[in-house]
Scaffold this motif. Structure first.
Motif, mmCIF file in Angstrom:
data_model
loop_
_atom_site.group_PDB
_atom_site.id
_atom_site.type_symbol
_atom_site.label_atom_id
_atom_site.label_comp_id
_atom_site.label_asym_id
_atom_site.label_seq_id
_atom_site.Cartn_x
_atom_site.Cartn_y
_atom_site.Cartn_z
ATOM 1 N N THR A 131 42.182 15.941 7.171
ATOM 2 C CA THR A 131 40.650 16.095 7.552
ATOM 3 C C THR A 131 40.828 18.343 6.906
ATOM 4 O O THR A 131 42.046 18.526 6.541
ATOM 5 N N GLU A 132 39.727 18.662 7.466
ATOM 6 C CA GLU A 132 39.682 19.884 6.766
ATOM 7 C C GLU A 132 40.492 20.821 7.662
ATOM 8 O O GLU A 132 40.842 21.679 7.476
ATOM 9 N N GLN A 176 36.348 13.372 5.417
ATOM 10 C CA GLN A 176 34.707 14.207 5.738
ATOM 11 C C GLN A 176 34.785 14.366 6.740
ATOM 12 O O GLN A 176 33.252 15.016 7.612
ATOM 13 N N ALA A 177 35.305 13.525 7.792
ATOM 14 C CA ALA A 177 34.991 13.055 9.145
ATOM 15 C C ALA A 177 34.829 13.714 9.877
ATOM 16 O O ALA A 177 35.539 15.092 10.161
ATOM 17 N N GLU A 178 33.528 13.527 11.347
ATOM 18 C CA GLU A 178 34.516 14.402 12.546
ATOM 19 C C GLU A 178 35.802 14.824 12.982
ATOM 20 O O GLU A 178 36.033 13.537 12.991
ATOM 21 N N GLU A 179 36.327 15.830 13.129
ATOM 22 C CA GLU A 179 37.807 15.952 13.728
ATOM 23 C C GLU A 179 37.855 14.560 15.173
ATOM 24 O O GLU A 179 38.991 13.993 15.265
ATOM 25 N N GLU A 180 36.490 14.727 15.938
ATOM 26 C CA GLU A 180 36.608 13.617 17.013
ATOM 27 C C GLU A 180 36.789 11.748 16.647
ATOM 28 O O GLU A 180 37.453 11.214 16.924
ATOM 29 N N ALA A 181 37.046 12.421 15.145
ATOM 30 C CA ALA A 181 37.198 10.604 14.623
ATOM 31 C C ALA A 181 38.452 10.071 14.720
ATOM 32 O O ALA A 181 39.102 9.001 14.937
ATOM 33 N N ARG A 193 36.990 15.073 25.764
ATOM 34 C CA ARG A 193 35.615 14.509 25.205
ATOM 35 C C ARG A 193 36.101 13.697 24.555
ATOM 36 O O ARG A 193 34.799 13.211 24.054
ATOM 37 N N ARG A 197 32.055 11.590 23.589
ATOM 38 C CA ARG A 197 31.822 10.857 22.039
ATOM 39 C C ARG A 197 31.023 9.785 22.822
ATOM 40 O O ARG A 197 30.675 9.304 21.908
ATOM 41 N N SER A 204 23.329 6.660 21.324
ATOM 42 C CA SER A 204 23.002 6.254 19.933
ATOM 43 C C SER A 204 21.771 5.454 18.492
ATOM 44 O O SER A 204 22.457 4.249 19.568
#
Length: 204
Positions: A131-132, A176-181, A193, A197, A204
């Motif tokens: 990830t990033e 590119q997914a959020e870190e929580e993924a 956390r 989520r 959603s």
């Protein structure tokens, strides 16, 4: 090509008071159910690794328990599960088969995990998620033909998954997914956390 999903379930949950992380519930669903339902569409078979066979495995049709490889009778972390699952996959499905690994305490990994790892593997025999912010070595796609190489690493005392991956020339795929993924629930803070989520995703 046979793809076998592997759920790492050997963690002791020490920072959660020794809780069996697979049994933690989010929005009324235990982590083992979330992980198995999420990975099942990506794979042909599923195994769960750990020190002892989990009682919930019988609730998942076709799920096979593979005990962690424990040199000298002691746990070595996810490397013990990886090696055991690779050797099982090699024996059952041959060297052309692959192993898709995820930890049991990661409830939000992307549903396109296999697709992206497979597409980004190239000619490498293994590929890990990046990830990033960091490498995510428990999320990977490994050729079962690597079983002897991984066994050699473990025999040399090389237990860190990133070190094993480097040894076998693993590729990396940037998600590119959020870190929580790729959140692993290791601490009470991680659990909070995850609950936030799960609540947001449920609305959603």
């Amino acid at each position: 090509m046979t793809v076998m999903g592997c759920l790492f379930a050997g963690g002791a949950g020490r920072r959660l008071g020794g809780m069996d992380k697979a049994l933690i519930e989010l929005s009324g669903s235990p982590l083992w159910r979330r992980a198995t339902h999420r990975i099942a569409p990506m794979v042909d078979q599923m195994v769960v690794t750990g020190r002892t066979a989990p009682g919930w495995r019988k609730a998942v049709p076709g799920l096979v328990f593979v005990p962690d490889f424990q040199p000298n009778g002691g746990p070595i972390g996810p490397a013990g599960g990886l090696l055991a699952a690779l050797e099982h996959g090699l024996l059952q499905n041959g060297p052309e088969s692959f192993l898709l690994t995820v930890p049991i305490d990661a409830p939000f990994f992307p549903v396109e995990l296999f697709e992206q790892l497979s597409a980004g593997r190239g000619s490498a025999r293994a590929v890990l998620v990046e990830t990033e912010f960091r490498l995510q070595p428990t999320f990977g796609l490994w050729s079962c033909a690597l079983a002897p190489d991984v066994h050699a690493c473990v025999e040399q005392g090389k237990f860190a998954l990133h070190a094993i991956a480097d040894h076998v020339g693993a590729a990396k795929v940037r998600f590119q997914a959020e870190e929580e993924a790729f959140l692993n629930i290791n601490t009470p803070e991680d659990l909070q956390r995850a609950e936030v989520r799960a609540g947001l995703l449920g609305r959603s």
